[in-house]
Design a protein around this motif. Structure first.
Motif, PDB file in Angstrom:
ATOM      1  N   ARG A   1      11.968  -0.481  -7.673  1.00 32.76           N
ATOM      2  CA  ARG A   1      11.555   0.912  -7.503  1.00 32.76           C
ATOM      3  C   ARG A   1      11.065   1.085  -6.071  1.00 32.76           C
ATOM      4  N   TRP A   2      11.715   1.976  -5.340  1.00 33.77           N
ATOM      5  CA  TRP A   2      11.383   2.191  -3.937  1.00 33.77           C
ATOM      6  C   TRP A   2      10.378   3.334  -3.817  1.00 33.77           C
ATOM      7  N   TYR A   3       9.306   3.092  -3.078  1.00 29.26           N
ATOM      8  CA  TYR A   3       8.218   4.061  -2.946  1.00 29.26           C
ATOM      9  C   TYR A   3       7.899   4.287  -1.470  1.00 29.26           C
ATOM     10  N   HIS A   4       7.189   5.372  -1.213  1.00 30.77           N
ATOM     11  CA  HIS A   4       6.751   5.694   0.145  1.00 30.77           C
ATOM     12  C   HIS A   4       5.584   4.777   0.498  1.00 30.77           C
ATOM     13  N   ALA A   5       5.816   3.869   1.425  1.00 27.68           N
ATOM     14  CA  ALA A   5       4.812   2.853   1.769  1.00 27.68           C
ATOM     15  C   ALA A   5       3.981   3.273   2.977  1.00 27.68           C
TER      16      ALA A   5
ATOM     17  N   MET B   1       0.810  -1.219   0.000  1.00 31.67           N
ATOM     18  CA  MET B   1       0.000   0.000   0.000  1.00 31.67           C
ATOM     19  C   MET B   1       0.842   1.267   0.000  1.00 31.67           C
ATOM     20  N   ARG B   2       0.320   2.277  -0.673  1.00 29.55           N
ATOM     21  CA  ARG B   2       0.923   3.611  -0.578  1.00 29.55           C
ATOM     22  C   ARG B   2      -0.196   4.630  -0.385  1.00 29.55           C
ATOM     23  N   PHE B   3       0.171   5.814   0.040  1.00 24.98           N
ATOM     24  CA  PHE B   3      -0.809   6.839   0.355  1.00 24.98           C
ATOM     25  C   PHE B   3      -1.390   7.461  -0.912  1.00 24.98           C
ATOM     26  N   ASP B   4      -2.645   7.817  -0.823  1.00 22.86           N
ATOM     27  CA  ASP B   4      -3.299   8.571  -1.890  1.00 22.86           C
ATOM     28  C   ASP B   4      -2.793  10.014  -1.838  1.00 22.86           C
ATOM     29  N   PRO B   5      -2.699  10.691  -2.978  1.00 20.72           N
ATOM     30  CA  PRO B   5      -2.252  12.091  -2.966  1.00 20.72           C
ATOM     31  C   PRO B   5      -3.105  12.988  -2.087  1.00 20.72           C
ATOM     32  N   ALA B   6      -4.365  12.592  -1.863  1.00 24.14           N
ATOM     33  CA  ALA B   6      -5.256  13.408  -1.033  1.00 24.14           C
ATOM     34  C   ALA B   6      -5.153  13.074   0.456  1.00 24.14           C
ATOM     35  N   ALA B   7      -4.257  12.175   0.829  1.00 19.13           N
ATOM     36  CA  ALA B   7      -4.133  11.777   2.233  1.00 19.13           C
ATOM     37  C   ALA B   7      -3.689  12.959   3.098  1.00 19.13           C
ATOM     38  N   THR B   8      -4.258  13.037   4.276  1.00 22.11           N
ATOM     39  CA  THR B   8      -3.847  14.025   5.268  1.00 22.11           C
ATOM     40  C   THR B   8      -3.512  13.292   6.563  1.00 22.11           C
ATOM     41  N   ARG B   9      -2.962  14.000   7.511  1.00 26.16           N
ATOM     42  CA  ARG B   9      -2.600  13.358   8.775  1.00 26.16           C
ATOM     43  C   ARG B   9      -3.824  12.824   9.509  1.00 26.16           C
ATOM     44  N   CYS B  10      -4.934  13.523   9.386  1.00 26.07           N
ATOM     45  CA  CYS B  10      -6.166  13.075  10.044  1.00 26.07           C
ATOM     46  C   CYS B  10      -6.931  12.047   9.213  1.00 26.07           C
ATOM     47  N   SER B  11      -6.645  12.015   7.929  1.00 27.69           N
ATOM     48  CA  SER B  11      -7.347  11.095   7.033  1.00 27.69           C
ATOM     49  C   SER B  11      -6.331  10.448   6.085  1.00 27.69           C
TER      50      SER B  11
ATOM     51  N   LEU C   1      -5.662   8.457   3.610  1.00 31.04           N
ATOM     52  CA  LEU C   1      -6.288   7.685   2.544  1.00 31.04           C
ATOM     53  C   LEU C   1      -5.259   6.808   1.833  1.00 31.04           C
ATOM     54  N   ILE C   2      -5.695   5.615   1.462  1.00 33.46           N
ATOM     55  CA  ILE C   2      -4.840   4.673   0.767  1.00 33.46           C
ATOM     56  C   ILE C   2      -5.122   4.745  -0.732  1.00 33.46           C
ATOM     57  N   SER C   3      -4.078   4.768  -1.538  1.00 39.21           N
ATOM     58  CA  SER C   3      -4.235   4.842  -2.986  1.00 39.21           C
ATOM     59  C   SER C   3      -4.824   3.545  -3.530  1.00 39.21           C
ATOM     60  N   SER C   4      -5.602   3.656  -4.592  1.00 40.58           N
ATOM     61  CA  SER C   4      -6.118   2.462  -5.260  1.00 40.58           C
ATOM     62  C   SER C   4      -5.017   1.757  -6.041  1.00 40.58           C
ATOM     63  N   ALA C   5      -3.945   2.465  -6.360  1.00 37.31           N
ATOM     64  CA  ALA C   5      -2.778   1.861  -7.012  1.00 37.31           C
ATOM     65  C   ALA C   5      -1.916   1.188  -5.958  1.00 37.31           C
ATOM     66  N   THR C   6      -1.278   0.093  -6.331  1.00 38.09           N
ATOM     67  CA  THR C   6      -0.445  -0.616  -5.380  1.00 38.09           C
ATOM     68  C   THR C   6       1.028  -0.448  -5.717  1.00 38.09           C
ATOM     69  N   ARG C   7       1.845  -0.537  -4.677  1.00 37.59           N
ATOM     70  CA  ARG C   7       3.288  -0.452  -4.803  1.00 37.59           C
ATOM     71  C   ARG C   7       3.677   0.810  -5.586  1.00 37.59           C
ATOM     72  N   SER C   8       4.591   0.688  -6.530  1.00 38.83           N
ATOM     73  CA  SER C   8       5.086   1.887  -7.224  1.00 38.83           C
ATOM     74  C   SER C   8       4.306   2.201  -8.488  1.00 38.83           C
ATOM     75  N   GLN C   9       3.206   1.494  -8.705  1.00 37.09           N
ATOM     76  CA  GLN C   9       2.412   1.689  -9.927  1.00 37.09           C
ATOM     77  C   GLN C   9       2.039   3.158 -10.127  1.00 37.09           C
ATOM     78  N   GLY C  10       2.538   3.769 -11.199  1.00 34.21           N
ATOM     79  CA  GLY C  10       2.206   5.146 -11.526  1.00 34.21           C
ATOM     80  C   GLY C  10       2.737   6.178 -10.555  1.00 34.21           C
ATOM     81  N   ASP C  11       3.692   5.814  -9.712  1.00 31.40           N
ATOM     82  CA  ASP C  11       4.207   6.737  -8.708  1.00 31.40           C
ATOM     83  C   ASP C  11       5.412   7.499  -9.277  1.00 31.40           C
ATOM     84  N   PRO C  12       5.277   8.782  -9.548  1.00 33.49           N
ATOM     85  CA  PRO C  12       6.390   9.544 -10.138  1.00 33.49           C
ATOM     86  C   PRO C  12       7.541   9.767  -9.166  1.00 33.49           C
TER      87      PRO C  12
END
Length: 327
Positions: free
Chosen positions: A171-175, A139-149, A151-162
């Protein structure tokens, strides 16, 4: 960007029990093979490495011999995964390990690729912003994730992660989170020891909650504060009610601690894609790797060193005379 010194030592703390459970395991599963895969990976690390084996209760003689030949063996009587996890978290402080070193905490039912721990060290040396390291995550965080919320991205691992960083073949990503098999800079573990040792009391998926908390994200929403099943066994209503009240208290405290973290104290967890290790449970095998082939390579490696692993490749399986470095 935070400056890091290059890691000069890797401490591997391997937790093991002699008993088995009823999880749906792949054909190649056994704990001696899992241990051999870790030893093979440790052999490929290019910095000084220390192995400490923490055994909760009796361990089969063959496996115990493999441990004794590779490092220090400690016997404990913790009685549960949660208790032994909390026990090993004290080792860095008690033994005075350097904050500049790396530590890898491992459970005993994971299968390691040959390059996994070497790539862990490389990631630690090249990814300055990383504090904690998973070699098995998704799992990785959704771009809309906040500290209070968070959110988990629907994409997994480094898929589409710039922002993912290519190191070697991964490819190492923020997990988002890891299991209780993970790595870290020892400075982070020493600073976070109280949080790490408290989080196992948070109930189900406490390892996931731990990772959210040390990254500064609220682990529990309002609906989750009293969630989770009661402890195993027969508990009457008063005991169950008391446990639920306690659970609300510790989860509320975890939320408060996470949100109170200042920016400089928030940690970052990274993970590779594809995974470099896998949990040996059938439905949770990491995708993208032929783990049966990895197991075969480990078995041959182990036997070439005179070790005995109960699992053997099926008849007709090719013998890997020269396994690939990432196998």
């Amino acid at each position: 960007m935070r400056y890091r010194e290059f890691a000069v030592r890797l401490h591997i703390v391997y937790r093991s029990v002699g008993s088995e459970n009823r999880k749906d395991r792949p054909d190649f599963y056994n704990k001696s093979l899992a241990l051999a895969s870790l030893l093979r990976a440790a052999d490929n690390v290019d910095i000084e490495t220390e192995l400490v084996f923490v055994n909760d209760g009796p361990i089969p003689a063959g496996r115990l011999e493999m441990m004794s030949e590779a490092g220090e063996v400690l016997g404990v009587r913790c009685g549960s995964n949660r208790s032994s996890y909390r026990w090993v978290l004290r080792l860095p402080r008690q033994r005075g390990w350097s904050p500049a070193d790396l530590v890898w905490f491992s459970e005993d039912d994971y299968l390691y690729t040959a390059a996994s721990l070497r790539d862990l060290v490389r990631a630690a040396n090249e990814l300055d912003l990383a504090d904690y390291f998973a070699l098995y995550s998704s799992m990785r965080f959704d771009p809309a994730a906040t500290r209070c919320s968070p959110l988990i991205s629907s994409a997994t691992r480094s898929q589409g992660d710039p922002d993912a960083v290519l190191l070697g073949t991964a490819r190492w990503y923020h997990a988002v989170s890891a299991t209780s098999t993970f790595g870290a800079r020892l400075g982070a573990v020493l600073a976070d020891e109280r949080l790490l040792r408290t989080c196992p009391f948070l109930g189900e998926a406490w390892d996931h909650a731990t990772c959210l908390a040390y990254q500064g994200y609220r682990p529990f929403g309002l609906r989750e504060l009293a969630g989770g099943r009661p402890d195993p066994g027969h508990m009457g209503p008063p005991r169950a009610a008391a446990r639920r009240v306690a659970l609300v208290g510790v989860r509320t405290a975890a939320d408060a601690v996470a949100l109170a973290r200042r920016q400089r104290a928030r940690r970052t967890l990274v993970a590779p894609d594809p995974d470099l290790v896998t949990h040996m449970e059938q439905r949770f095998l990491a995708p993208g790797t032929d783990w049966a082939a990895v197991a075969t390579a480990v078995a041959h490696w182990s036997r070439s060193r005179g070790q005995q692993t109960p699992w053997a490749p099926k008849a007709g399986a090719p013998k890997p005379d020269a396994p690939k470095p990432d196998a």
